[in-house]
Design a protein around this motif. Structure first.
Motif, short mmCIF file in Angstrom:
data_model
loop_
_atom_site.label_atom_id
_atom_site.label_comp_id
_atom_site.label_asym_id
_atom_site.label_seq_id
_atom_site.Cartn_x
_atom_site.Cartn_y
_atom_site.Cartn_z
N GLY A 107 62.82 -18.59 83.88
CA GLY A 107 61.76 -19.50 84.42
C GLY A 107 60.92 -19.91 83.18
O GLY A 107 59.98 -20.68 83.26
N VAL A 108 61.31 -19.33 81.96
CA VAL A 108 60.30 -20.01 80.74
C VAL A 108 60.78 -21.19 80.34
O VAL A 108 59.93 -21.96 79.97
N ILE A 109 61.95 -21.60 80.62
CA ILE A 109 62.36 -22.87 80.17
C ILE A 109 63.27 -23.42 81.41
O ILE A 109 63.83 -22.74 82.22
N THR A 110 63.54 -24.77 81.41
CA THR A 110 64.61 -25.21 82.43
C THR A 110 65.54 -25.91 81.19
O THR A 110 65.27 -26.43 80.13
N ALA A 111 66.91 -25.85 81.58
CA ALA A 111 68.15 -26.44 80.74
C ALA A 111 68.92 -27.27 81.66
O ALA A 111 69.71 -26.66 82.31
N GLU A 112 68.80 -28.49 81.43
CA GLU A 112 69.58 -29.34 82.36
C GLU A 112 70.86 -29.78 81.50
O GLU A 112 70.61 -30.45 80.40
N ARG A 113 71.99 -29.70 82.01
CA ARG A 113 73.06 -30.09 81.41
C ARG A 113 73.40 -31.28 81.44
O ARG A 113 73.43 -31.90 82.75
N ARG A 114 74.05 -32.22 80.42
CA ARG A 114 74.36 -33.55 80.62
C ARG A 114 75.35 -33.95 79.55
O ARG A 114 75.48 -32.95 78.69
#
Length: 216
Positions: A107-114
């Motif tokens: 939960g330190v970052i979010t990483a949304e793949r696109r």
């Protein structure tokens, strides 16, 4: 989450204002992350120097819970010392994804793949606490820009500063800052070399190999 040195190296490379990782050091980020893991393993007493190479220490019989650290440690077999550069190079291409996924899971970052342009897979990175990232970057920048000797700073911050300078991580130091503070940069590098012989030199060689391969 107790962030490892590799986690902090990743966050140091994050541009809070642009919401993405530093582009200048993208080719060498894997080397930077593995070198940071090597430093932590040495500091934990799991790896040690042996005749100019790196070997497993007795404590390595109990590997760390951190999967990335355990993977780097696993690249050194018992009674089989390796070259420091080889250890940093091994699996460098998988390091960024491994550390990114750890930080996202915590939960330190979010990483949304696109897919950029509908073709190339990329991740949009968002820090859960941008202020925490800025604070880390400020401490590391102060090692070189603050006017105090390296020994006055936290040892890990000095390592991160020296590695960021080696990798040209622009979220830590701009090109202008690097040129204007050459003596402080050399002092940070020398301090790391004194505490951790071989590691920074090995990182330098690994970075050179990554950049050379990209221009071949």
């Amino acid at each position: 989450m107790n962030e490892s040195l590799a986690h902090r190296m990743f966050l140091l490379s994050y541009d809070v204002d642009k919401g993405k990782l530093d582009a200048a050091s993208v080719l060498v980020r894997g080397s930077l992350l593995r070198a940071a893991a090597v430093v932590e393993l040495v500091q934990r007493g799991l790896l040690r120097e042996s005749g100019g190479k790196v070997e497993r220490a007795p404590a390595a019989a109990f590997p760390p819970d951190d999967a990335f650290l355990a993977d780097v440690l696993g690249a050194v077999r018992e009674h089989r010392p390796r070259r420091w550069t080889t250890l940093i190079d091994t699996g460098f291409q998988h390091a960024e994804a491994a550390v990114r996924d750890q930080l996202a899971a915590a939960g330190v970052i979010t990483a949304e793949r696109r897919r950029a342009l509908g073709l190339f897979p990329v991740h949009d990175i968002t820090a859960a606490d941008p202020g925490r990232v800025r604070e880390l970057q400020g401490r590391v920048r102060d090692v070189v820009l603050g006017g105090r000797p390296p020994a006055a700073h936290e040892p890990d911050d000095v390592v991160l500063a020296a590695f960021a300078l080696e990798g040209d991580v622009r979220t830590a130091f701009t090109g202008k800052e690097r040129r204007a503070h050459k003596d402080a940069a050399k002092a940070a590098a020398a301090h790391v070399d004194e505490r951790l012989p071989h590691v920074r030199k090995a990182l330098t060689l690994s970075i050179a190999a990554r950049r050379s391969a990209a221009t071949a």
